[in-house]
Design a protein around this motif. Sequence first.
Motif, PDB file in Angstrom:
ATOM      1  N   THR A  31     115.376 214.483 112.635  1.00  0.00           N
ATOM      2  CA  THR A  31     115.193 213.038 112.472  1.00  0.00           C
ATOM      3  C   THR A  31     115.414 212.316 113.795  1.00  0.00           C
ATOM      4  O   THR A  31     114.658 211.405 114.158  1.00  0.00           O
ATOM      5  CB  THR A  31     116.154 212.492 111.401  1.00  0.00           C
ATOM      6  OG1 THR A  31     115.880 213.136 110.156  1.00  0.00           O
ATOM      7  CG2 THR A  31     115.989 210.989 111.229  1.00  0.00           C
ATOM      8  N   ASP A 119     112.549 202.159 110.570  1.00  0.00           N
ATOM      9  CA  ASP A 119     113.772 201.950 109.793  1.00  0.00           C
ATOM     10  C   ASP A 119     113.752 202.750 108.494  1.00  0.00           C
ATOM     11  O   ASP A 119     114.787 203.285 108.064  1.00  0.00           O
ATOM     12  CB  ASP A 119     113.962 200.465 109.480  1.00  0.00           C
ATOM     13  CG  ASP A 119     114.413 199.667 110.696  1.00  0.00           C
ATOM     14  OD1 ASP A 119     114.790 200.288 111.714  1.00  0.00           O
ATOM     15  OD2 ASP A 119     114.357 198.420 110.633  1.00  0.00           O
ATOM     16  N   ASP A 120     112.584 202.835 107.875  1.00  0.00           N
ATOM     17  CA  ASP A 120     112.472 203.614 106.638  1.00  0.00           C
ATOM     18  C   ASP A 120     112.817 205.080 106.878  1.00  0.00           C
ATOM     19  O   ASP A 120     113.534 205.701 106.086  1.00  0.00           O
ATOM     20  CB  ASP A 120     111.057 203.506 106.062  1.00  0.00           C
ATOM     21  CG  ASP A 120     110.779 202.144 105.437  1.00  0.00           C
ATOM     22  OD1 ASP A 120     111.734 201.520 104.941  1.00  0.00           O
ATOM     23  OD2 ASP A 120     109.619 201.712 105.451  1.00  0.00           O
ATOM     24  N   ALA A 122     114.580 206.288 109.390  1.00  0.00           N
ATOM     25  CA  ALA A 122     115.991 206.397 109.762  1.00  0.00           C
ATOM     26  C   ALA A 122     116.859 206.445 108.499  1.00  0.00           C
ATOM     27  O   ALA A 122     117.801 207.252 108.397  1.00  0.00           O
ATOM     28  CB  ALA A 122     116.395 205.222 110.644  1.00  0.00           C
ATOM     29  N   LYS A 123     116.530 205.609 107.511  1.00  0.00           N
ATOM     30  CA  LYS A 123     117.281 205.593 106.255  1.00  0.00           C
ATOM     31  C   LYS A 123     117.080 206.894 105.478  1.00  0.00           C
ATOM     32  O   LYS A 123     118.033 207.474 104.958  1.00  0.00           O
ATOM     33  CB  LYS A 123     116.842 204.400 105.409  1.00  0.00           C
ATOM     34  CG  LYS A 123     117.268 203.052 105.955  1.00  0.00           C
ATOM     35  CD  LYS A 123     116.673 201.917 105.118  1.00  0.00           C
ATOM     36  CE  LYS A 123     116.977 200.558 105.722  1.00  0.00           C
ATOM     37  NZ  LYS A 123     116.289 199.459 104.990  1.00  0.00           N
ATOM     38  N   MET A 124     115.834 207.344 105.386  1.00  0.00           N
ATOM     39  CA  MET A 124     115.578 208.593 104.661  1.00  0.00           C
ATOM     40  C   MET A 124     116.299 209.759 105.315  1.00  0.00           C
ATOM     41  O   MET A 124     116.829 210.644 104.635  1.00  0.00           O
ATOM     42  CB  MET A 124     114.069 208.882 104.593  1.00  0.00           C
ATOM     43  CG  MET A 124     113.363 208.143 103.497  1.00  0.00           C
ATOM     44  SD  MET A 124     111.754 208.869 103.069  1.00  0.00           S
ATOM     45  CE  MET A 124     110.881 208.659 104.612  1.00  0.00           C
ATOM     46  N   LYS A 126     119.111 209.692 107.051  1.00  0.00           N
ATOM     47  CA  LYS A 126     120.542 209.622 106.761  1.00  0.00           C
ATOM     48  C   LYS A 126     120.848 210.102 105.352  1.00  0.00           C
ATOM     49  O   LYS A 126     121.802 210.858 105.127  1.00  0.00           O
ATOM     50  CB  LYS A 126     121.039 208.191 106.953  1.00  0.00           C
ATOM     51  CG  LYS A 126     121.149 207.753 108.409  1.00  0.00           C
ATOM     52  CD  LYS A 126     121.671 206.319 108.519  1.00  0.00           C
ATOM     53  CE  LYS A 126     121.759 205.890 109.979  1.00  0.00           C
ATOM     54  NZ  LYS A 126     122.227 204.485 110.115  1.00  0.00           N
ATOM     55  N   VAL A 127     120.035 209.656 104.395  1.00  0.00           N
ATOM     56  CA  VAL A 127     120.283 210.057 103.010  1.00  0.00           C
ATOM     57  C   VAL A 127     120.028 211.551 102.831  1.00  0.00           C
ATOM     58  O   VAL A 127     120.795 212.256 102.161  1.00  0.00           O
ATOM     59  CB  VAL A 127     119.416 209.243 102.035  1.00  0.00           C
ATOM     60  CG1 VAL A 127     119.617 209.739 100.602  1.00  0.00           C
ATOM     61  CG2 VAL A 127     119.748 207.764 102.122  1.00  0.00           C
ATOM     62  N   ARG A 130     122.887 213.463 104.249  1.00  0.00           N
ATOM     63  CA  ARG A 130     124.048 213.281 103.367  1.00  0.00           C
ATOM     64  C   ARG A 130     123.926 214.143 102.114  1.00  0.00           C
ATOM     65  O   ARG A 130     124.916 214.740 101.657  1.00  0.00           O
ATOM     66  CB  ARG A 130     124.207 211.811 103.008  1.00  0.00           C
ATOM     67  CG  ARG A 130     125.486 211.508 102.233  1.00  0.00           C
ATOM     68  CD  ARG A 130     125.856 210.033 102.296  1.00  0.00           C
ATOM     69  NE  ARG A 130     124.855 209.180 101.681  1.00  0.00           N
ATOM     70  CZ  ARG A 130     124.158 208.253 102.333  1.00  0.00           C
ATOM     71  NH1 ARG A 130     124.312 208.091 103.635  1.00  0.00           N
ATOM     72  NH2 ARG A 130     123.284 207.499 101.693  1.00  0.00           N
ATOM     73  N   GLU A 153     121.511 209.552  94.861  1.00  0.00           N
ATOM     74  CA  GLU A 153     121.106 209.546  96.272  1.00  0.00           C
ATOM     75  C   GLU A 153     119.627 209.902  96.400  1.00  0.00           C
ATOM     76  O   GLU A 153     118.892 209.306  97.198  1.00  0.00           O
ATOM     77  CB  GLU A 153     121.956 210.548  97.062  1.00  0.00           C
ATOM     78  CG  GLU A 153     123.436 210.215  97.137  1.00  0.00           C
ATOM     79  CD  GLU A 153     123.752 209.307  98.304  1.00  0.00           C
ATOM     80  OE1 GLU A 153     122.823 208.693  98.860  1.00  0.00           O
ATOM     81  OE2 GLU A 153     124.941 209.209  98.665  1.00  0.00           O
ATOM     82  N   ALA A 156     117.212 207.102  95.947  1.00  0.00           N
ATOM     83  CA  ALA A 156     117.037 206.218  97.102  1.00  0.00           C
ATOM     84  C   ALA A 156     115.925 206.727  98.013  1.00  0.00           C
ATOM     85  O   ALA A 156     115.120 205.946  98.532  1.00  0.00           O
ATOM     86  CB  ALA A 156     118.348 206.103  97.879  1.00  0.00           C
ATOM     87  N   ILE A 160     112.228 204.811  98.918  1.00  0.00           N
ATOM     88  CA  ILE A 160     111.695 204.593 100.266  1.00  0.00           C
ATOM     89  C   ILE A 160     110.338 205.272 100.413  1.00  0.00           C
ATOM     90  O   ILE A 160     109.404 204.711 101.006  1.00  0.00           O
ATOM     91  CB  ILE A 160     112.672 205.117 101.336  1.00  0.00           C
ATOM     92  CG1 ILE A 160     114.004 204.363 101.255  1.00  0.00           C
ATOM     93  CG2 ILE A 160     112.073 204.967 102.740  1.00  0.00           C
ATOM     94  CD1 ILE A 160     115.098 204.978 102.105  1.00  0.00           C
TER      95      ILE A 160
END
Length: 221
Positions: A31, A119-120, A122-124, A126-127, A130, A153, A156, A160
């Motif tokens: 990522t 940003d999408d 980056a969020k995906m 991280k999730v 995790r 999780e 989410a 996205i």
Amino acid sequence: MREAYHVELEQLAQNLAVMSGQVADAMERATQALLDADLGLAEQVISDDAKVDDARADCEEQAYALLALQAPVATDLRTVLAAIHAAESLERMGDLALHVAKAARRRHPDAVLPEQVRDDFAKMGKVAVRLARQAEQVIKTRDVDAARSLETEDDAVDEIHRNLFTVIMGNDWPHGVAAAVDVTLLGRFYERYADHAVSVARRMVFVVTGKMPGYGSDEDV
């Protein structure tokens, strides 16, 4: 003899947990390579994928040896069967991180992602990472509640992923077909990665409860 057998079962679980950590690291680096057009990180993910493949082979060899030599029953049998399936899902997670890294390398030195969707992703990312870390802990603890929490999780990531289609199909998408294809494929890689992490957690629920939670088709990369 039985004590040694249970030590082997525990070692099998530990090997799976290590493998989950490996694929979490791989997606984290992939990522970052994607977001920063970092060729070095992409190459690291690509070269390290062989370690994930080897880890799966080792887990499966150990599991099949336990089946052949110990004839496990009940919870022990569920543990061995779950390990075989979980190792497959974890190896596929490594492959999906590999696909992300290869996309970053293929477009280098250009960025793969338009600013509109950075940003999408980056969020995906991280999730997804995790989820892999949580799966690692679930393998170690066999915590059923923690395993089931991965579903939320995963939702989410799905949300996205759906939003990406809205973005690339919109009238204001200025980046052309090639960029849309890249975004579509990459979004799919993250969505599948998250699904496989949930599948690993579900296998641990099966070990503890003897019941496999219902799930959709998550077998294809």
